[in-house]
Scaffold this motif. Structure first.
Motif, short mmCIF file in Angstrom:
data_model
loop_
_atom_site.label_atom_id
_atom_site.label_comp_id
_atom_site.label_asym_id
_atom_site.label_seq_id
_atom_site.Cartn_x
_atom_site.Cartn_y
_atom_site.Cartn_z
N PHE A 533 33.83 34.50 46.04
CA PHE A 533 32.41 34.52 45.69
C PHE A 533 31.99 33.07 45.43
CE2 PHE A 533 29.08 34.41 42.43
CZ PHE A 533 28.09 35.14 43.08
N TYR A 534 30.91 32.66 46.08
CA TYR A 534 30.53 31.26 45.96
C TYR A 534 29.03 31.11 45.73
CZ TYR A 534 28.79 31.51 50.80
OH TYR A 534 28.10 31.85 51.94
N VAL A 535 28.70 30.02 45.09
CA VAL A 535 27.31 29.56 44.96
C VAL A 535 27.30 28.13 45.47
CG1 VAL A 535 26.77 31.07 43.02
CG2 VAL A 535 27.68 28.79 42.58
N ASP A 536 26.20 27.76 46.12
CA ASP A 536 26.13 26.39 46.60
C ASP A 536 24.72 25.85 46.46
OD1 ASP A 536 24.56 27.01 48.95
OD2 ASP A 536 26.37 27.75 49.88
N ALA A 537 24.67 24.56 46.31
CA ALA A 537 23.40 23.84 46.25
C ALA A 537 23.47 22.72 47.29
CB ALA A 537 23.18 23.26 44.85
N THR A 538 22.43 22.65 48.11
CA THR A 538 22.37 21.63 49.16
C THR A 538 21.07 20.86 49.02
OG1 THR A 538 23.63 23.06 50.65
CG2 THR A 538 22.46 21.20 51.64
N TYR A 539 21.19 19.53 49.03
CA TYR A 539 20.02 18.66 48.87
C TYR A 539 19.90 17.76 50.09
CZ TYR A 539 20.62 20.22 44.07
OH TYR A 539 20.77 21.00 42.95
N GLY A 540 18.72 17.79 50.69
CA GLY A 540 18.44 16.94 51.84
C GLY A 540 17.37 15.92 51.50
N ALA A 551 26.06 18.50 49.77
CA ALA A 551 26.38 19.91 49.59
C ALA A 551 27.37 20.06 48.44
CB ALA A 551 26.97 20.49 50.87
N LEU A 552 27.06 20.98 47.50
CA LEU A 552 27.89 21.19 46.31
C LEU A 552 28.24 22.67 46.20
CD1 LEU A 552 25.78 19.02 43.83
CD2 LEU A 552 27.86 18.33 45.04
N PRO A 553 29.27 23.12 46.91
CA PRO A 553 29.67 24.53 46.85
C PRO A 553 30.74 24.78 45.78
CG PRO A 553 30.75 23.47 48.71
CD PRO A 553 29.97 22.40 47.98
N PHE A 554 30.49 25.76 44.91
CA PHE A 554 31.46 26.21 43.92
C PHE A 554 31.89 27.62 44.30
CE2 PHE A 554 29.00 23.00 41.77
CZ PHE A 554 29.92 22.33 40.99
N ALA A 555 33.19 27.90 44.19
CA ALA A 555 33.68 29.22 44.58
C ALA A 555 34.76 29.69 43.62
CB ALA A 555 34.23 29.18 46.01
N TRP A 556 34.77 31.00 43.39
CA TRP A 556 35.86 31.65 42.67
C TRP A 556 36.62 32.50 43.69
CZ3 TRP A 556 38.94 31.64 38.72
CH2 TRP A 556 39.63 32.79 38.36
N GLN A 557 37.89 32.18 43.88
CA GLN A 557 38.66 32.83 44.93
C GLN A 557 39.89 33.51 44.36
OE1 GLN A 557 39.32 31.35 49.16
NE2 GLN A 557 41.24 30.70 48.21
N THR A 558 40.16 34.71 44.86
CA THR A 558 41.39 35.44 44.52
C THR A 558 42.12 35.79 45.80
OG1 THR A 558 40.32 37.61 44.55
CG2 THR A 558 40.32 36.41 42.46
N VAL A 559 43.43 35.58 45.78
CA VAL A 559 44.28 35.93 46.92
C VAL A 559 45.41 36.80 46.40
CG1 VAL A 559 45.82 35.07 48.72
CG2 VAL A 559 43.73 33.80 48.16
N ASN A 560 45.59 37.95 47.03
CA ASN A 560 46.68 38.86 46.68
C ASN A 560 47.51 39.14 47.93
OD1 ASN A 560 45.77 39.92 43.80
ND2 ASN A 560 43.96 39.91 45.12
N TYR A 561 48.82 39.06 47.80
CA TYR A 561 49.68 39.44 48.92
C TYR A 561 50.95 40.08 48.37
CZ TYR A 561 51.75 34.80 47.94
OH TYR A 561 52.31 33.69 47.34
N ARG A 562 51.42 41.09 49.11
CA ARG A 562 52.59 41.84 48.63
C ARG A 562 53.39 42.36 49.81
NH1 ARG A 562 48.31 45.34 48.48
NH2 ARG A 562 48.68 47.43 49.33
N ASP A 563 54.69 42.44 49.63
CA ASP A 563 55.62 43.04 50.58
C ASP A 563 56.74 43.67 49.75
OD1 ASP A 563 57.49 43.74 52.50
OD2 ASP A 563 57.02 42.03 53.78
N ARG A 564 56.74 44.99 49.65
CA ARG A 564 57.68 45.70 48.78
C ARG A 564 59.11 45.49 49.23
NH1 ARG A 564 54.43 51.48 48.21
NH2 ARG A 564 52.61 50.64 47.05
N SER A 565 59.33 45.22 50.52
CA SER A 565 60.71 45.05 51.01
C SER A 565 61.38 43.84 50.38
CB SER A 565 60.72 44.88 52.54
OG SER A 565 60.14 46.01 53.17
#
Length: 876
Positions: A533-540, A551-565
């Motif tokens: 999820f990101y918010v950004d501000a761009t000034y020209g 350009a000033l983009p801020f983001a909150w990122q989540t990554v999940n990965y799993r392999d039961r083996s």
């Protein structure tokens, strides 16, 4: 669109003789060029000026070889100037100018007059664009203007071909085109023009009025020896309401038809949107393609359909379809030697392989677009299904193997954009992009390879590796733009969701027919989810000579990965801040300095976290031990653009610097039998620095287009080989001169050359190692001579010389020679052409290449001598 005012006039002598092709220039009070154009064959000129310019401050200046310069102040409300010019004697004893190619300038748009640059030997508009100073057309059809790749290719204002424009430059006859417009700082969305800064470059083909009236096309039939065929049927229509460019092709003369479907900006679009497709994990060979034109070694049977149709409906709605179909069968035959230099050993691989590729492609794109000054709406639906089967016979160190690599690619996407202008003139941008992508691959090898590593030293019949990564990607965004004043602002929010699942299996077939899995370590069942999820501000900012965007983009990122083996279940959450800045400063009427900076904090992808082993090819096994790799990078680019359009002079120079720091590195354990590679947690730095420059000039006295390009780059990186960290430095210098000139009336000459020096060495002098420093010099030059005794006949000879120099290795030299003969039958609207290729009948090609401490020698089988007779009928 801003209003325009027109300044007109006529140039003539006191006796009433018109003065054609004079340079008419309008300057502002400080001497900068506002606009210019050349007078036509009757001495008339017409120049468009923005309505906001104050005419009373401008100066009208006229220059022409053999006449005194005329300079007058412009007045209000006068817009027509009849000017008398006085002859001035000059010494032209050594220079004779038959014609003077010229271009026009209107603000940020340059217009090349096609007739000024076309020659008798030209057929397509691409042939003429190659000759225009400031323009480049690569071997793959990519077009650049003053060193910068174009972002759009329009035909009479419409983007008929989308991003796959090579078929247009090769198919459209130059006789249909009046001018080639170069659109600098191009913004294709009308509602965003003058509201959002762009440094993109586009070109537009201006179609002649008489060429818009009816359907045209060509039928080409070719046959030759040994057992050659080359066929093509195309249809063209470019009027205001309908546009179509449909091409049907088939050949076995070495023309790669897949090049017609190259989308030059597709990869950068996917990177910008955050959707980088998983790459190919498996391969059937280890050698790359030779550095030769593809028709030298491409042993093919190919057929393709390229259908592009566009319709303008009422109220401005545009409907477009782009359909690409390809069937192909080709073969690559090579022998190779790969040496890997270690401190106390040299690992050598020798192999011989014949690969038969059977690729196919089905790509359909449907577009609906409404592009107006007060709103923009577009929906683009794309479906692509492609793949290939690649059986091959390979012998490695006296071991004979049969391989089969099969892959299928499914790629579906829909991209929706809506940009309305509100009553207060501000804008809203709504966008949604969704994509499904999958590339299942299966590699089969028999007999079983590397049993001592893969199967407890037991003999087995064959190996089968399967892998796929089906991926869903979604991105939705909403932005609000404040466009009043010199500071343009945009604030947006967005959501990215990515879901992938990697599945792989490594199986062994026993001699008795039974099948066994490569234990648990040869299976992957990895689930991957990424949400951002990101918010950004761009000034020209735009004022006077400065354009800048932050350009000033801020983001909150989540990554999940799993392999039961593998008892793998990991989640990583973090804030990301990836600012970027770009600025352009005009230092003259046509000159500017551009500065770009970008910081990126990126996480790795699914291909860097799987734990089960994957047999990439018969001698490479790969897995991972590290967690999700994180990389932080800085990149700075400085570019200077200098051009004098009146003098047909274009110069560009630049510097690039980047540094990336990652918390993981690939570690390879290499033996004479197998390379095992894993990603391990160890800090790794990669830095690069490069400088480049290019100059292109039309020399009027010689009627020649000349160019010179140069580049120098150095990079430093680490390799972890057999548990030893080796820092390497690579340096590459390249120099490329070219000239195309008309000699007298009958002959034309074209010369191109490229010299490349590559060196690689250990970067840390403190290491007590004796690894050799590697260096290769490559020289590639070609010369073409054309004889045109009249407009019907064309006789040409083309020679190409290649030289490779490598320390402690044999010097490699080649000289290829081709010839062609063409006769035009005007009464039948036809051409008869004979092409003779590789007259020296060179059937093998050897090449060296190197990187870090690896050296490759490859020997390829070529096509040999060919003769093809082609008949072309033009429908008018």
């Amino acid at each position: 669109m801003p209003k325009k005012k027109q300044v007109q006039g006529k140039l003539q002598t006191k006796e009433g003789k018109p003065i054609p092709y004079a340079n008419v220039v309008i300057k502002n009070p400080i001497g900068q060029i506002v606009a210019f154009k050349a007078s036509d064959s009757e001495g008339y000129f017409a120049i468009l000026l923005p309505d906001s310019i104050k005419v009373k401050t401008l100066l009208l200046e006229v220059k022409h070889l053999g006449y005194k310069t005329v300079s007058i102040a412009m007045t209000i409300p006068k817009n027509y100037y009849a000017l008398l010019m006085e002859e001035e004697a000059i010494d032209l004893s050594e220079v004779e100018v038959k014609s003077r190619p010229h271009i026009d300038k209107r603000g940020d748009t340059l217009i090349y007059q096609v007739q000024s640059f076309a020659k008798n030997e030209d057929r397509s508009i691409g042939d003429v664009i190659r000759r225009m100073p400031g323009m480049e057309v690569g071997d793959n059809g990519e077009i650049k203007y003053n060193g910068k790749s174009i972002a759009n290719f329009y035909i009479d204002g419409d983007n008929l071909l989308d991003d796959k424009y090579a078929i247009g430059s090769k198919t459209i006859p130059h006789g249909m085109v009046k001018g080639v417009e170069v659109l600098q700082n191009h913004q294709p969305i009308k509602v965003l023009q003058n509201k959002r800064y762009s440094d993109d470059v586009a070109i537009n083909l201006v179609i002649k009025e008489e060429a818009k009236l009816k359907l045209t096309g060509q039928a080409k039939v070719g046959a030759g020896l040994p057992d050659q065929y080359d066929e093509e049927l195309n249809a063209l229509l470019f009027n205001k309401k309908y546009k179509l460019l449909n091409v049907l092709k088939g050949n076995n003369v070495g023309e790669d038809l897949s090049a017609d479907f190259t989308a030059f900006n597709r990869s950068s679009f996917l990177a910008d949107i955050g959707n980088e497709h998983p790459g190919s994990l498996l391969s059937s060979g280890t050698a790359g393609l030779p550095a030769l034109p593809k028709n030298r070694f491409y042993l093919n049977n190919s057929a393709s359909l390229n259908a592009n149709n566009l319709t303008h409906l009422k109220k401005g709605l545009l409907l477009k379809s782009n359909i690409n179909l390809l069937l192909d069968k080709n073969r690559l035959d090579y022998r190779g030697l790969n040496e890997l230099y270690l401190e106390h050993d040299t690992i050598r691989y020798t192999e011989q392989q014949v690969i038969t590729r059977k690729p196919f492609l089905t790509d359909v794109m449907l577009t609906a677009e409404d592009n107006k000054e007060n709103h923009y709406i577009k929906d683009e639906l794309r479906f692509s299904y492609s793949g290939s089967a690649m059986p091959s016979a390979l012998s490695r160190d006296n071991l004979v193997m049969n391989q089969q690599l099969k892959e299928r690619i499914s790629d579906f996407s829909n991209h929706f954009q809506y940009v309305p202008q509100l009553r207060n003139k501000n804008i809203i941008t709504v966008a949604w992009y969704t994509n499904y992508y999958n590339r299942p691959q299966t590699l089969s090898i028999s007999p079983g390879v590397n049993p001592n590593v893969l199967y407890d030293s037991s003999t087995y019949a064959s190996t089968k590796q399967f892998v796929e990564i089906p991926s869903w990607f979604n991105k939705a965004s909403l932005a609000y733009g404040l466009v009043k004043g010199f500071l343009k602002q945009q604030y947006g929010v967005g959501l990215i969701h990515e879901q992938q699942q990697m599945q792989s299996d490594l199986h062994f077939m026993q001699l008795d027919g039974s099948e066994h899995r490569y234990s648990l370590e040869g299976t992957n069942r990895l689930h991957w989810n990424r949400n951002r999820f990101y918010v950004d501000a761009t000034y020209g900012f735009k004022k006077d000579r400065i354009n800048a965007t932050l350009a000033l983009p801020f983001a909150w990122q989540t990554v999940n990965y799993r392999d039961r083996s593998f008892n793998l279940d990991t989640a990583k959450r973090q804030w990301l801040f990836n600012p970027s800045f770009r600025m352009q400063i005009r230092v003259g009427a046509e000159d500017f300095i551009a500065l770009n900076y970008a910081y990126a904090n990126q996480l790795g992808d699914i291909s860097q976290v799987y734990r089960g082993a994957v047999l990439v090819n018969y001698r490479s096994l790969m897995a991972n031990r590290a967690g999700l790799r994180e990389e932080k990078s800085h990149r700075v680019r400085l570019r200077y653009n200098f051009q004098r359009s009146v003098d047909l002079l274009f110069v560009n120079t630049g510097l690039d610097w980047s540094r990336a720091t990652a918390d993981a590195i690939l570690s390879s354990r290499v033996t004479n039998q197998l390379t095992q590679t894993i990603l391990v947690p160890l800090s790794n730095n990669v830095s690069t620095f490069s400088a480049y420059g290019g100059i292109s000039k039309y020399i009027f006295g010689l009627g020649a287009t000349t160019a010179l390009k140069a580049s120098w780059s150095t990079s430093r990186f680490n390799q972890l080989l057999n548990e030893q960290l080796l820092p390497y430095s690579n340096t590459i210098f390249s120099l490329s001169p070219s000239i195309e000139a008309r000699l007298w009336e009958l002959f034309s000459l074209s010369y191109q050359a490229t010299a490349t020096w590559t060196a690689s060495k250990l970067a840390d002098g403190k290491l007590q190692l004796s690894l050799p420093e590697q260096a290769i010099q490559l020289y590639d030059q070609s010369l073409m001579l054309n004889l045109t005794p009249n407009k019907r006949w064309l006789v040409g000879v083309n020679g190409r010389h290649l030289l490779t120099l490598q320390k402690h290795a044999q010097t490699i030299r080649y000289f290829f020679i081709d010839a062609h003969l063409r006769y035009t039958v005007n009464k039948w609207h036809s051409d008869i052409e004979l092409n003779l290729t590789n007259l020296a009948d060179i059937k093998t090609y050897e090449a060296y290449s190197l990187t870090a401490n690896q050296f490759w020698y490859n020997r390829y089988i070529l096509r040999g001598r060919m003769a093809v007779l082609k008949y072309t009928f033009t429908i008018r």
